[in-house]
Each structure stands twice: as C-alpha cells, then as structure tokens.
Design an enzyme around this catalytic site. Structure first.
Site, mmCIF file in Angstrom:
data_model
loop_
_atom_site.group_PDB
_atom_site.id
_atom_site.type_symbol
_atom_site.label_atom_id
_atom_site.label_comp_id
_atom_site.label_asym_id
_atom_site.label_seq_id
_atom_site.Cartn_x
_atom_site.Cartn_y
_atom_site.Cartn_z
ATOM 1 C CB CYS A 144 -7.742 -6.601 2.419
ATOM 2 S SG CYS A 144 -6.273 -5.395 2.375
ATOM 3 C CB VAL A 149 -1.126 -0.184 1.200
ATOM 4 C CG1 VAL A 149 -1.560 1.242 1.323
ATOM 5 C CG2 VAL A 149 -1.852 -0.975 0.978
ATOM 6 C CB THR A 154 -3.210 -4.145 10.676
ATOM 7 O OG1 THR A 154 -3.886 -4.059 9.540
ATOM 8 C CG2 THR A 154 -2.934 -2.636 11.089
HETATM 9 C C1 UDX Z 1 -1.420 -2.712 3.777
HETATM 10 C C2 UDX Z 1 -2.105 -1.994 4.787
HETATM 11 O O1 UDX Z 1 -1.480 -1.182 5.563
HETATM 12 C C3 UDX Z 1 -2.968 -3.045 5.619
HETATM 13 O O2 UDX Z 1 -3.469 -2.228 6.737
HETATM 14 C C4 UDX Z 1 -3.885 -3.683 5.001
HETATM 15 O O3 UDX Z 1 -4.797 -4.485 5.712
HETATM 16 C C5 UDX Z 1 -2.847 -4.627 3.854
HETATM 17 O O4 UDX Z 1 -2.478 -3.593 3.252
HETATM 18 P P1 UDX Z 1 0.913 -3.761 3.154
HETATM 19 O O5 UDX Z 1 1.433 -2.474 2.562
HETATM 20 O O6 UDX Z 1 0.045 -4.724 2.263
HETATM 21 O O7 UDX Z 1 -0.491 -3.364 4.162
HETATM 22 O O8 UDX Z 1 1.597 -4.358 4.220
HETATM 23 P P2 UDX Z 1 3.007 -5.064 3.697
HETATM 24 O O9 UDX Z 1 3.472 -5.043 2.387
HETATM 25 O O10 UDX Z 1 3.366 -5.890 4.919
HETATM 26 O O11 UDX Z 1 3.779 -3.615 4.310
HETATM 27 C C6 UDX Z 1 3.774 -2.882 5.589
HETATM 28 C C7 UDX Z 1 5.258 -2.496 5.958
HETATM 29 O O12 UDX Z 1 5.377 -1.859 7.093
HETATM 30 C C8 UDX Z 1 6.527 -3.535 5.903
HETATM 31 O O13 UDX Z 1 7.264 -3.372 5.020
HETATM 32 C C9 UDX Z 1 7.074 -3.456 7.305
HETATM 33 O O14 UDX Z 1 8.533 -3.844 7.422
HETATM 34 C C10 UDX Z 1 6.517 -2.358 7.768
HETATM 35 N N1 UDX Z 1 6.545 -1.776 9.060
HETATM 36 C C11 UDX Z 1 5.987 -2.651 9.982
HETATM 37 C C12 UDX Z 1 7.440 -0.509 9.629
HETATM 38 O O15 UDX Z 1 8.172 -0.030 8.936
HETATM 39 N N2 UDX Z 1 7.141 -0.387 10.902
HETATM 40 C C13 UDX Z 1 6.620 -1.111 11.644
HETATM 41 O O16 UDX Z 1 6.605 -0.718 12.987
HETATM 42 C C14 UDX Z 1 5.777 -1.892 11.410
HETATM 43 C C1 UDX Z 2 -9.234 -5.809 -2.096
HETATM 44 C C2 UDX Z 2 -10.174 -4.589 -2.528
HETATM 45 O O1 UDX Z 2 -10.698 -4.855 -3.891
HETATM 46 C C3 UDX Z 2 -9.523 -3.410 -2.415
HETATM 47 O O2 UDX Z 2 -10.407 -2.283 -2.446
HETATM 48 C C4 UDX Z 2 -8.990 -3.185 -0.976
HETATM 49 O O3 UDX Z 2 -8.214 -1.749 -0.902
HETATM 50 C C5 UDX Z 2 -7.929 -4.201 -0.626
HETATM 51 O O4 UDX Z 2 -8.617 -5.689 -0.978
HETATM 52 P P1 UDX Z 2 -7.192 -6.753 -3.387
HETATM 53 O O5 UDX Z 2 -7.133 -8.053 -2.071
HETATM 54 O O6 UDX Z 2 -5.765 -6.470 -3.739
HETATM 55 O O7 UDX Z 2 -8.119 -5.632 -3.001
HETATM 56 O O8 UDX Z 2 -7.614 -7.781 -4.757
HETATM 57 P P2 UDX Z 2 -9.059 -7.937 -5.354
HETATM 58 O O9 UDX Z 2 -9.006 -7.579 -6.515
HETATM 59 O O10 UDX Z 2 -10.122 -7.579 -4.680
HETATM 60 O O11 UDX Z 2 -9.382 -9.745 -5.313
HETATM 61 C C6 UDX Z 2 -9.357 -10.192 -3.992
HETATM 62 C C7 UDX Z 2 -9.427 -11.899 -4.121
HETATM 63 O O12 UDX Z 2 -10.809 -11.886 -4.733
HETATM 64 C C8 UDX Z 2 -8.546 -12.248 -5.208
HETATM 65 O O13 UDX Z 2 -8.130 -13.780 -4.761
HETATM 66 C C9 UDX Z 2 -9.196 -12.438 -6.569
HETATM 67 O O14 UDX Z 2 -8.841 -13.306 -7.411
HETATM 68 C C10 UDX Z 2 -10.643 -12.864 -6.033
HETATM 69 N N1 UDX Z 2 -11.652 -12.292 -6.686
HETATM 70 C C11 UDX Z 2 -12.098 -11.109 -7.277
HETATM 71 C C12 UDX Z 2 -12.585 -13.417 -7.256
HETATM 72 O O15 UDX Z 2 -12.367 -14.525 -7.026
HETATM 73 N N2 UDX Z 2 -13.711 -13.125 -8.326
HETATM 74 C C13 UDX Z 2 -13.866 -11.719 -8.613
HETATM 75 O O16 UDX Z 2 -14.764 -11.669 -9.189
HETATM 76 C C14 UDX Z 2 -12.971 -10.677 -8.132
#
Ligand code: UDX
Ligand code: UDX
Length: 478
Positions: A281, A17, A96
């Site tokens: 998520c 993200v 989280t």
């Molecule tokens: C995101 C959102 O922030 C989360 O709430 C959502 O539900 C999933 O997507 P994402 O960016 O996918 O998380 O997570 P991740 O790719 O694991 O990145 C989080 C980063 O935060 C990691 O690189 C980790 O090292 C970093 N981190 C964690 C810090 O820099 N400081 C901390 O104290 C904890």
């Molecule tokens: C999701 C939400 O779409 C996004 O808005 C939020 O910020 C993070 O969570 P993401 O998990 O990255 O995004 O991908 P998404 O495209 O939503 O797909 C999630 C899962 O559902 C995947 O495994 C995908 O293959 C599946 N999916 C999606 C289906 O099986 N059928 C569908 O029609 C759409």
C-alpha cells in the site's frame, strides 16, 4: 431504494484485504451470508483447503475464523455471476496495481480490475444493490463505478435494478489484520445516500461502537485512505533518515525515537527505524497522491510526497552498501545469511519488501545468500528476486559452479542459514530471530563474522559477548 435489510453479501477479491475482512464480518454477523469470490481458481481452492495451514495467506487468528465460519455463513468460490446476482451488498476488494504503461505510468493506479468488477456488477446484479469500494483507490474512483452502474441502469430492460455506491476503505495492517478488524480505530463510510450508509453502518454496529463509525462525503473518504497511508509512510521515512544521522554522529535512533515519541503531540507509534517500508500500500498510495497532485496542477505538493518514496529507496540501498563496506569492501563469493524476507513479521506477504532490494543488491555484488523466512516459500522468493534458486540448502552445497557470480539458496532453518556464513542480516522482525543462541551462531559461522540487525530486535550485549561483530540500524556506536 435500498432494501431495509441486508442478508446476502458478495465480496469480489479473496486477497489480503477481502479474505480477513469477510472472515471477521462473518464471525460477528452470523445472520449474514457472505460469499467471497475470485477469478483465481487456485486461490479459492486454497481458501477451501481442509488443512488450515494451506490457506493462501498467513495472518494470526485467521485460521480460527475460517474454521468457525467456513461453509456455515462464509463461502469461497469462483461463482462470481451467481453471487453478485443474489447479493444485497457487493464489496469490491480487488487489487489496484500501479500502471506500468500509458498515461500516469509508474504513478497512477491501474483501475482495470475495479472497472471490470463494476461492469460485472452492472451486468449481473438484481434488485437494489449497494456497491462498497474497499480497495484503496484514487480520489473520484467511486464516480467511475457510479457512471458504469448508472449507464447499466439506463440501458437495462429490468428497471428494478438500482444501485448505491459507498466508499469504505479498509485500514487493517497485515500481520495484525484480525485484531485491527475486531478493534478498529475508526470505520470510515463515504457516500451520499444516508439509507445505504446506515445499512452498512448497521453491519459494523454488531461489534464496533457507534462513535467510531465516521460518515463523510465519498471523496473525503477516498482521500483519507491515501493520506493516512502517506502520513504513516512519511513517519517511517523521517525516522529512517534520522537513523543515518545517528550513525554518523554517535546518537542512537532508539533513544531519539523514545524522546520524540514521548511528546504527546507526536506519539510513539510508527517510529521504529528499519530497512525501509514495504507492503502493497504505502508506495502505491503515495504514488497515487503524487499523480493526483500533478494532475490537479500542484507540482510542489507532488514533490513533497514523492520525496518520502525517494528516501525509502535511498535508505534500502544505503543498507546494502554499508554491509559490503563492513565486509572489507567485498561480498563476492561470501555466504551471507538473510533472516526474513516478508515485508514485516506475521505475514507471508513479500510485496515491496525491503528484503527484495537488499538481496538483489548483494547478489549483484557476487554474494551467495542463504535466505530463511518462517512463512515465505522458496517459489515466492524466486519470483520476487527474478533469479533462479541455485541450490536447496538441504541438498548441500558441493556444487560451487554458481559461486563466482552470486546467487541464493533457500534455508529451511535458521541454523542452516548461518552455517559457514560471514554475516547474517535480520530484515524481518520475526520473534524467533530475537531468540537465536549467538554462542551457537559464533561456532558455526565463519570468523570474523558480522550480524546486521536492520530491525533492532537483538540485545547487543548477547551478540557482542558471543564474540560476533554487530551493526545496528541507527546506532552511532557501530
Ligand atoms: C488490497 C486492496 O484491495 C488494494 O486496493 C490495496 O491497495 C492493497 O490491498 P489485496 O487484498 O492485498 O488488495 O490484493 P490481493 O491479495 O492481490 O487480492 C486481490 C484479489 O482480487 C486477487 O485474489 C485477484 O485474483 C482478485 N481479482 C482481481 C478478482 O477476483 N477479479 C478481478 O477482476 C481482479
Ligand atoms: C499499512 C497501513 O498501516 C494500514 O493502515 C493500511 O490499511 C495498509 O497499509 P501494512 O502495509 O499492512 O499496513 O503494514 P504496516 O504495519 O503499516 O507496515 C508497513 C511497512 O512499514 C512495513 O515494511 C513495516 O516493517 C514498516 N514499518 C512500520 C517500519 O519500518 N517502522 C514502523 O515503525 C512501522
């Protein structure tokens, strides 16, 4: 009081993200200086790598943004302290995960990283700082952040340090993150202080139309994010449950989807039946919702949402079971090609991927999997399966020692994955799997061979005309 201008931004968390979001903000707002910080040195090193192929996450279009902005107005570093201190606005974008122990284990989100970030901000911030929570969080988390910051304010020697907290959940989907960020359906900003809200809105106004920027109270914003993901996941569980009825009755889930999706009240998106939803998520956010419902004395509501996850689990195992059934009731010692390990196409993310569950089930049954994915590396697969890689497919499998108990190898190409396989299972909808030459596949697979299309990306005639057996998700003619 908020300053009248935002110049320096710090984003804590350089993940799926934080990375793409800040890259797009940097691109759209050349006047801003954006520092993305992370505790993970390796990850930061990868974000700074010269070769853009080595960025820590794969996301179409991300490399171009990095090329354009990195070291111009977008910086990646581990210098958390200094960058918080210089920032007018701090985004919290850390992960989280679901709590594994203690109160709410298995359901509630573990807020330890968010809390740690709030403490870091309270310690190092100077002047007025707007703290923006970007991570998906349980409702009322902003309050936790606020309490920590207010406490710091009270105890601070420096009475000039002040804070505002905003909730600005990110709705991007992986695989289309850059597109989603550039053309969002809406930008949600929850908070109390209108000046702070306006300062964050001004950033988005550089490329997002004003009517798409929604202002809400902070709890509506937090709850809207959880609910949005819960609704999307619910649609997938709904259509996947219908796929099972289609298979049993002779109906076709694609036709059913098309028919119901044409109802403008329902809409056509998110009605593709697949191997079950994955990603970081959906499951986590629904579990959060379930926990909140239980906490607030709403067990019926909790049960309603929990079922969305239960059906998803059931559906994934349902696919493993029917594969075994089709292959004469046993996969023991059989080579099975797995095409796709990421939770969806166009990402290297495997978190909660249906492939993990299905591969584990098949290995448990004694299958010898040959796993291919264009973007997921073998170390990640090994970590996810918790089972050591038996052999690299390239080293050629003369060693049969693992054959009695099941296992997996890494296939560097689709062809290598298919050679000698009794079956091939498409688990991720990568484009290249739609273009496989099935006549070639027929020649190199072991007969009678099966193709299981869990993503509905193949043209059935092409597979069948090549002399292969085909099973498709939700196809009553299977
Ligand atoms: C995101 C959102 O922030 C989360 O709430 C959502 O539900 C999933 O997507 P994402 O960016 O996918 O998380 O997570 P991740 O790719 O694991 O990145 C989080 C980063 O935060 C990691 O690189 C980790 O090292 C970093 N981190 C964690 C810090 O820099 N400081 C901390 O104290 C904890
Ligand atoms: C999701 C939400 O779409 C996004 O808005 C939020 O910020 C993070 O969570 P993401 O998990 O990255 O995004 O991908 P998404 O495209 O939503 O797909 C999630 C899962 O559902 C995947 O495994 C995908 O293959 C599946 N999916 C999606 C289906 O099986 N059928 C569908 O029609 C759409």
């Amino acid at each position: 009081m908020p300053s009248t201008e935002i110049k320096n931004i710090c984003c804590i968390g350089a993940g799926y993200v934080g990375g793409p979001t800040m890259s797009v903000i940097a691109d759209k707002c050349p006047h801003l200086h954006i520092h993305v910080v992370d505790i993970d040195e390796q990850r930061i090193k990868a974000w700074n790598s010269k070769n853009l192929q080595d960025l820590p996450i794969y996301e179409p279009g991300l490399d171009e943004k990095i090329k354009k902005c990195r070291d111009i107005n977008l910086y990646f570093s581990t210098e958390i302290e200094k960058n918080i201190s210089n920032a007018d606005m701090v985004f919290i974008s850390v992960n989280t995960p679901t709590k594994t122990k203690g109160i709410g284990a298995g359901k509630a989100s573990d807020l330890k990283w968010v809390e740690a970030c709030a403490r870091q901000v309270s310690k190092y911030a100077s002047g007025h700082t707007i703290v923006v929570e970007k991570s998906t969080l349980p409702v009322k988390t902003a309050e936790v952040i606020k309490i920590i910051l207010e406490d710091a304010q009270l105890n601070s020697q420096n009475s000039k340090t002040t804070f505002d907290v905003l909730s600005n959940p990110e709705f991007l989907a992986e695989g289309s993150a850059i597109e989603d960020l550039e053309n969002p359906d809406r930008v949600l900003i929850g908070g109390e202080n209108i000046e702070a809200i306006n300062l964050l809105s001004e950033i988005y106004l550089n490329w997002v139309a004003e009517e798409k920027i929604l202002h809400t109270n902070i709890w509506s914003s937090e709850l809207a994010k959880l609910t949005s993901n819960a609704f999307l996941a619910q649609r997938i569980s709904s259509i996947n449950s219908i796929s099972a009825i289609c298979e049993a009755t002779g109906a076709d889930v694609r036709e059913v989807s098309r028919a119901i999706g044409s109802d403008s009240r329902i809409g056509s998106k998110f009605l593709d039946s697949g191997p079950g939803f994955g990603g970081s998520c959906f499951k986590k956010d629904i579990l959060n919702l379930v926990y909140l419902c239980e906490y607030f004395g709403l067990p019926e509501v909790a049960k309603f949402w929990e079922e969305v996850i239960e059906i998803n689990k059931w559906h994934q195992h349902r696919i493993s079971k029917l594969i075994v059934k089709k292959l004469f009731g046993t996969v023991s010692g059989k080579k099975i090609s797995i095409l796709g390990f990421a939770f969806k196409a166009n990402t290297n993310d495997t978190r909660e991927s249906a492939a993990i569950v299905i591969c584990k089930d098949l290995i448990e049954e004694g299958a010898l999997l040959s796993i291919h994915d264009p973007k997921v590396d073998k170390y990640q697969i090994e970590k996810d399966l918790g089972i050591k890689l038996n052999l690299n497919e390239e080293s050629k499998s003369e060693d049969h020692s693992y054959k009695s108990k099941g296992g997996w190898t890494y296939a560097p190409s689709i062809k290598k994955s298919l050679i000698g396989a009794d079956a091939s299972i498409i688990l991720t909808e990568w484009n290249e799997y739609g273009n496989i030459d099935w006549n070639m596949a027929k020649k190199i697979m072991r007969s009678p061979s099966w193709i299981f299309d869990a993503r509905s990306i193949l043209i059935p005639e092409k597979v069948k005309n090549a002399g292969l057996n085909l099973w498709r998700i939700g196809d009553g003619s299977n």
